[in-house]
Design a protein around this motif. Structure first.
Motif, PDB file in Angstrom:
ATOM      1  N   THR A   1     -49.719 -14.150  -6.959  1.00 26.17           N
ATOM      2  CA  THR A   1     -50.946 -13.370  -6.522  1.00 26.17           C
ATOM      3  C   THR A   1     -51.464 -14.116  -5.455  1.00 26.17           C
ATOM      4  OG1 THR A   1     -51.079 -13.122  -9.193  1.00 26.17           O
ATOM      5  CG2 THR A   1     -53.001 -12.743  -7.871  1.00 26.17           C
TER       6      THR A   1
ATOM      7  N   ASP B   1     -50.291  -7.417 -13.452  1.00 31.74           N
ATOM      8  CA  ASP B   1     -50.227  -8.369 -14.246  1.00 31.74           C
ATOM      9  C   ASP B   1     -51.360  -8.313 -15.561  1.00 31.74           C
ATOM     10  OD1 ASP B   1     -50.338 -10.674 -15.967  1.00 31.74           O
ATOM     11  OD2 ASP B   1     -50.671 -12.151 -14.335  1.00 31.74           O
TER      12      ASP B   1
ATOM     13  N   ARG C   1     -53.082 -11.254 -18.871  1.00 29.73           N
ATOM     14  CA  ARG C   1     -54.174 -11.775 -18.874  1.00 29.73           C
ATOM     15  C   ARG C   1     -55.381 -10.864 -18.164  1.00 29.73           C
ATOM     16  NH1 ARG C   1     -54.207 -15.795 -15.407  1.00 29.73           N
ATOM     17  NH2 ARG C   1     -52.528 -15.185 -14.305  1.00 29.73           N
TER      18      ARG C   1
ATOM     19  N   ASP D   1     -48.432  -6.372  -8.183  1.00 26.20           N
ATOM     20  CA  ASP D   1     -48.404  -7.610  -8.736  1.00 26.20           C
ATOM     21  C   ASP D   1     -47.762  -7.540 -10.055  1.00 26.20           C
ATOM     22  OD1 ASP D   1     -48.713 -10.254  -8.931  1.00 26.20           O
ATOM     23  OD2 ASP D   1     -50.897 -10.269  -9.319  1.00 26.20           O
TER      24      ASP D   1
END
Ligand SMILES: Nc1nc2c(ncn2[C@@H]2O[C@H](COP(=O)(O)OP(=O)(O)OP(=O)(O)O)[C@@H](O)[C@H]2O)c(=O)[nH]1
Ligand SMILES: [Mg+2]
Length: 379
Positions: free
Chosen positions: A193, A216, A219, A267
């Motif tokens: 990231t 991603d 989370r 990402d």
């Protein structure tokens, strides 16, 4: 001298407006010193702001500073910048460089020297194969060129290292596709990231409009961090509260196409190559990106933590087998990294190293240059 990015040379011979007469024949190369200079007479069109709402949590905002700290003063001239970059790279690789350099101080060229060199190369994470290769080639060179003193042998080793690592040096070429789609993968915490953030900023300086896909989805904080960062930096971020990463990547590519943007970076969540279901998920993301745009992703990058040692090679092999990598980014060469793993990669799985990182700030990420790297390693 190295370029940060390379721009694709126009395929047609159509005359360029105005500056064509003075423009060099080759594709323009952009140097770090010119990063702040406007590259085109027209200002960069501001990317469409993120449509997603600002996350309420202020904790996420606090984390951004850690993810993308950019507050330090940037050197003003190219020479200063280069010096400061080399200083950090040398400091990062100082353990290996002092191990290797000390060997040659007042040394006699005998079996002891080769043995010590073997140990030092192995200690630097170069691995058995690259170490053996370098030693064999060095012995041959010493004999052929009748080298008699240790300084000459050291210079010969430097030359061999540069030859070995040069095939890994390749500038990332912008402007080949509209948008250029890049997928970024790697193990947990490798620096994916952060690298995306730095690349986005560098690309903006090169007049590239950038869109990020927050793939991603593991989370919530990861998504929020990217979104806040995107808003601050005028970079559009595509994300979904609990979305499927492949669907987010697909949306991002569609959106990038529809808006005529230059670059889309996807990402992904960190994962170990041994987590087979997660590796399958990565393959799916890549496949689905291809459905959003023919031939995409155009760049499939693996980010590696430079402190990983020989395991980095295993990561390159596993991610390359799964995704057919087009490039690597090696971060954290400012830590306890030993640097030799690049020799192992060059011998075993020579995937180009686009960038290396020596810290968390924007200018700590620079294109890989074999000569500079060897200079830092063997100084
Ligand atoms: N010292 C140093 N730290 C770095 C470098 N690159 C990234 N980092 C730090 O490494 C940590 C992890 O970076 P991230 O970018 O979050 O890594 P990631 O791969 O996205 O992590 P996950 O998404 O959790 O898998 C952060 O604290 C970064 O600031 C570097 O070149 N040097
Ligand atoms: Mg991440």
């Amino acid at each position: 001298m190295f370029s940060f990015f390379k721009r694709k040379k126009p395929e047609t011979d159509v005359a360029e407006p105005q500056e064509a007469a003075s423009a060099p024949a080759a594709a323009p190369m952009f140097v770090p010193g010119a990063l702040d200079a406007p590259l085109a007479p027209t200002p960069t069109p501001a990317p469409t702001p993120t449509p997603a709402p600002v996350p309420a949590a202020s904790a996420a905002t606090a984390d951004i500073g850690e993810l993308f700290p950019e507050t330090a003063e940037r050197p003003t001239t190219e020479a200063e910048q280069k010096r400061s970059w080399m200083t950090r790279l040398k400091a990062g690789l100082s353990k290996t460089s002092s191990n290797l350099s000390l060997l040659f101080v007042g040394a006699r060229i005998d079996e002891d020297l080769y043995e010590e060199l073997e140990s030092a190369l192995l200690m630097s994470d170069a691995g058995m194969d690259a170490t053996q290769y370098l030693l064999d080639e060095l012995r041959r060179k010493v004999k052929e060129d009748k080298l008699l003193d240790a300084a000459q042998v050291k210079a010969a080793l430097k030359e061999l290292m540069v030859e070995l690592l040069s095939p890994l040096q390749k500038p990332l070429e912008l402007g080949r596709h509209e948008p250029l789609v890049m997928m970024i993968s790697g193990v947990n915490g490798a620096g994916k990231t952060t690298t995306i953030g730095k690349l986005a900023k560098h690309m903006q300086r090169f007049d590239q409009s950038v869109l990020l896909a927050a793939g991603d989805t593991f989370r919530a904080a990861a998504r929020e961090q990217l979104m806040v960062w995107g808003q601050r930096n005028n970079v559009t971020v595509v994300s979904q509260a609990s979305g499927d990463p492949a669907a987010i990547a697909f949306d991002a590519v569609q959106s990038g196409k529809a808006r005529g943007l230059d670059v889309v970076m996807v990402d992904t969540a960190g994962r170990l190559p041994t987590q087979l279901h997660l590796m399958e998920e990565l393959k799916k993301i890549k496949r689905v990106i291809g459905k959003g745009m023919d031939g995409a992703p155009h760049e499939t990058l693996l980010v590696i933590d430079g402190n990983t040692g020989q395991n980095a090679l295993a990561q390159v092999k596993a991610f390359d087998d799964a995704l057919q990598l087009t490039g690597l980014v090696i971060t954290k060469l400012d830590g306890t990294a030993k640097g030799g793993v690049l020799a192992a990669i060059a011998r075993t799985r020579p995937v180009p190293v686009y960038f290396i990182g020596v810290g968390e700030k924007l200018d700590d990420l620079q294109p890989f240059n074999a000569e500079e790297f060897v200079e830092a390693l063997l100084g």
